[in-house]
Design a protein around this motif. Structure first.
Motif, short mmCIF file in Angstrom:
data_model
loop_
_atom_site.label_atom_id
_atom_site.label_comp_id
_atom_site.label_asym_id
_atom_site.label_seq_id
_atom_site.Cartn_x
_atom_site.Cartn_y
_atom_site.Cartn_z
N HIS A 103 -26.82 -57.49 56.30
CA HIS A 103 -26.21 -57.11 57.07
C HIS A 103 -26.06 -55.67 57.51
O HIS A 103 -26.69 -54.55 58.47
CB HIS A 103 -25.62 -58.08 58.28
N ALA A 104 -25.38 -55.30 56.66
CA ALA A 104 -24.55 -54.00 56.68
C ALA A 104 -25.82 -53.01 56.26
O ALA A 104 -26.17 -51.88 56.27
CB ALA A 104 -23.15 -53.25 55.82
N ALA A 105 -26.25 -52.88 55.04
CA ALA A 105 -27.69 -51.80 54.51
C ALA A 105 -28.92 -52.05 56.40
O ALA A 105 -28.90 -51.16 56.34
CB ALA A 105 -28.31 -53.28 54.10
N THR A 106 -28.98 -53.48 56.77
CA THR A 106 -29.83 -53.17 57.87
C THR A 106 -29.24 -52.52 59.03
O THR A 106 -30.17 -51.31 58.74
CB THR A 106 -30.14 -54.35 58.54
N ALA A 107 -28.40 -52.22 59.12
CA ALA A 107 -27.69 -51.53 60.05
C ALA A 107 -27.33 -50.06 59.56
O ALA A 107 -27.54 -49.29 60.64
CB ALA A 107 -26.00 -52.28 60.28
N ARG A 108 -26.85 -49.88 58.59
CA ARG A 108 -27.44 -48.37 58.13
C ARG A 108 -28.67 -47.95 58.23
O ARG A 108 -28.82 -46.94 58.81
CB ARG A 108 -26.43 -48.20 56.51
N ALA A 109 -29.35 -47.89 58.10
CA ALA A 109 -31.31 -48.78 58.26
C ALA A 109 -31.52 -48.06 59.17
O ALA A 109 -32.40 -47.01 59.76
CB ALA A 109 -31.72 -49.38 57.57
N PHE A 110 -31.19 -48.36 60.55
CA PHE A 110 -31.58 -49.23 61.40
C PHE A 110 -30.85 -47.72 62.75
O PHE A 110 -31.43 -46.93 62.79
CB PHE A 110 -30.44 -49.90 62.33
N VAL B 245 -24.69 -39.33 66.44
CA VAL B 245 -24.12 -39.18 65.19
C VAL B 245 -24.69 -40.47 64.28
O VAL B 245 -24.37 -42.16 65.67
CB VAL B 245 -22.77 -39.00 65.22
N ASP B 246 -24.81 -40.53 63.35
CA ASP B 246 -24.62 -42.40 62.65
C ASP B 246 -23.20 -42.59 62.57
O ASP B 246 -22.33 -42.57 61.97
CB ASP B 246 -25.64 -41.83 61.57
N PRO B 247 -23.04 -43.72 62.90
CA PRO B 247 -21.51 -44.77 63.39
C PRO B 247 -22.03 -45.41 62.00
O PRO B 247 -20.53 -46.29 61.97
CB PRO B 247 -21.86 -45.43 64.80
N ALA B 248 -22.54 -45.30 61.44
CA ALA B 248 -22.54 -46.89 59.72
C ALA B 248 -22.61 -45.86 58.27
O ALA B 248 -22.60 -45.67 57.79
CB ALA B 248 -24.01 -46.75 59.98
N LEU B 249 -22.68 -44.49 59.47
CA LEU B 249 -22.20 -43.69 57.84
C LEU B 249 -20.91 -43.95 56.96
O LEU B 249 -21.14 -44.17 55.52
CB LEU B 249 -22.18 -42.11 58.04
#
Length: 210
Positions: free
Chosen positions: A82-89, A101-105
């Motif tokens: 899930h976390a990997a998907t969020a970062r890719a998205f 700004v990327d909130p998943a950094l």
């Protein structure tokens, strides 16, 4: 919450991400479906917190979404996905200039549980191959095919998915090698020994024509 029930801006973003995965990344249908399910879950959670478009997505939103997934009993491996998907998205959204700004950094997820894959014991392998040999000796086409498959798996260590994707032209009987297309569409050449070569030759001569 299905994407059609999301706020319009969030639903359109999810569909655009799906088109990107399909067209530009060349992901499989199964992978795209899994990514979109994760993104849909994330955006549905964001919508319950009042998000109307992607600019409302914050690091705290992502963390609370993962926390809710954890409380629902999801495994560490699933949470990591899930976390990997969020970062890719969110990385895609930044490239598309949908957000600044990327909130998943700084998003982190539990590390995957490390476990060794199960393997057959030597005696089990020997019984499996012996059973295939006995069945193949009777000339049944499927038994000849199965013996060839087992011998190739044992000789080369290729994945079952790689084996099932082989065609006759991928074998070089003279050199006793296979041309395998693996993960990431990468090609490699794998050698195999005499027992596998004999089993494949037997299947090509007696099994495949039938």
């Amino acid at each position: 919450m299905p994407t059609q029930q999301l706020p319009t801006a969030l639903a359109e973003t999810a569909h655009a991400f799906g088109r990107y995965l399909d067209a530009e990344r060349g992901r499989s249908v199964h992978t795209v479906r899994a990514y979109l399910a994760d993104v849909g879950s994330l955006l549905a959670h964001a919508a319950t917190e009042g998000a109307g478009d992607l600019s409302d997505l914050q690091l705290g939103t992502l963390r609370r979404w993962l926390g809710a997934q954890s409380e629902a009993g999801k495994s560490r491996a699933t949470l990591a996905r899930h976390a990997a998907t969020a970062r890719a998205f969110t990385a895609w959204a930044v490239r598309e200039e949908l957000i600044a700004v990327d909130p998943a950094l700084r998003l982190r997820a539990p590390k995957r549980e490390k476990s060794l894959p199960g393997v057959l014991q030597q005696g089990q392998v020997q019984r499996l191959v012996a059973g295939a040999e006995t069945a193949a000796a009777e000339g049944d086409p499927l038994a000849l095919r199965d013996r060839a498959m087992l011998e190739l798996l044992y000789a080369t260590g290729v994945r079952v998915g790689e084996l099932s994707g082989l065609d006759v032209d991928d074998l070089d009987p003279d050199r006793r090698t296979l041309r395998v297309i693996g993960k990431g569409n990468k090609e490699r050449t794998v050698p195999y020994g005499l027992p596998a070569a004999l089993a494949v030759d037997d299947w090509l001569r007696r099994g495949r024509p039938a």
